[in-house]
Motif scaffolding. Structure first.
Motif, PDB file in Angstrom:
ATOM      1  N   TYR A  32       0.842  -1.363  -0.132  1.00 32.31           N
ATOM      2  CA  TYR A  32       0.073   0.057   0.050  1.00 32.31           C
ATOM      3  C   TYR A  32       0.777   1.077   0.036  1.00 32.31           C
ATOM      4  CZ  TYR A  32      -3.114   3.564   1.239  1.00 32.31           C
ATOM      5  OH  TYR A  32      -4.301   4.686   1.326  1.00 32.31           O
ATOM      6  N   ALA A  33       1.903   1.300   0.813  1.00 30.74           N
ATOM      7  CA  ALA A  33       2.811   2.256   0.912  1.00 30.74           C
ATOM      8  C   ALA A  33       3.391   2.834  -0.681  1.00 30.74           C
ATOM      9  CB  ALA A  33       3.832   2.274   1.968  1.00 30.74           C
ATOM     10  N   ALA A  34       3.918   1.672  -1.169  1.00 30.02           N
ATOM     11  CA  ALA A  34       4.546   2.158  -2.455  1.00 30.02           C
ATOM     12  C   ALA A  34       3.275   2.547  -3.531  1.00 30.02           C
ATOM     13  CB  ALA A  34       5.063   0.649  -2.915  1.00 30.02           C
ATOM     14  N   ALA A  35       2.084   1.876  -3.401  1.00 30.08           N
ATOM     15  CA  ALA A  35       1.129   2.307  -4.351  1.00 30.08           C
ATOM     16  C   ALA A  35       0.513   3.559  -4.094  1.00 30.08           C
ATOM     17  CB  ALA A  35      -0.199   1.196  -4.342  1.00 30.08           C
ATOM     18  N   GLN A  36       0.421   4.113  -2.879  1.00 30.70           N
ATOM     19  CA  GLN A  36       0.039   5.376  -2.390  1.00 30.70           C
ATOM     20  C   GLN A  36       1.176   6.579  -3.158  1.00 30.70           C
ATOM     21  OE1 GLN A  36      -1.185   6.633   1.506  1.00 30.70           O
ATOM     22  NE2 GLN A  36       1.094   6.399   2.105  1.00 30.70           N
ATOM     23  N   TRP A  37       2.375   6.183  -2.568  1.00 28.96           N
ATOM     24  CA  TRP A  37       3.435   7.376  -3.174  1.00 28.96           C
ATOM     25  C   TRP A  37       3.540   7.168  -4.751  1.00 28.96           C
ATOM     26  CZ3 TRP A  37       3.250  10.823   0.244  1.00 28.96           C
ATOM     27  CH2 TRP A  37       3.291  10.607   1.500  1.00 28.96           C
ATOM     28  N   ALA A  38       3.365   6.123  -5.420  1.00 28.76           N
ATOM     29  CA  ALA A  38       3.407   6.122  -6.864  1.00 28.76           C
ATOM     30  C   ALA A  38       2.388   6.898  -7.459  1.00 28.76           C
ATOM     31  CB  ALA A  38       3.445   4.660  -7.241  1.00 28.76           C
TER      32      ALA A  38
END
Length: 88
Positions: A32-38
């Motif tokens: 989720y963290a990677a997806a949100q920042w991407a």
């Protein structure tokens, strides 16, 4: 009606409800963290690609009024190189 914007470039980016957060929602099984920042980085790339058009952000930048400082710092880091962001 005649198209005022001759080059078909957008005049602004309209967005809302980012709900940036540190902990993943219960229903998310991905990173989720990677997806949100991407997603946020993608918005900033569009802004740069279209000559720093303004981002009109209709609220809920963070998931909580008391977001962790790590999330706030990361948001500032990602948003800093862009152009104008008008948030409600």
């Amino acid at each position: 009606m005649e198209n005022i914007n001759k080059n078909n470039a957008p005049d602004a980016i309209l967005t809302a409800d980012w709900h940036l957060r540190e902990d993943p929602p219960m229903c998310r099984t991905d990173d989720y963290a990677a997806a949100q920042w991407a997603k946020l980085i993608t918005i900033m790339r569009f802004q740069t690609q279209y000559n720093h058009i303004p981002i009109l952000l209709a609220g809920d930048v963070f998931h909580s009024w008391r977001s962790p400082l790590t999330v706030v710092r990361r948001a500032i880091e990602v948003l800093r190189p862009g152009g104008a962001i008008i948030a409600v």
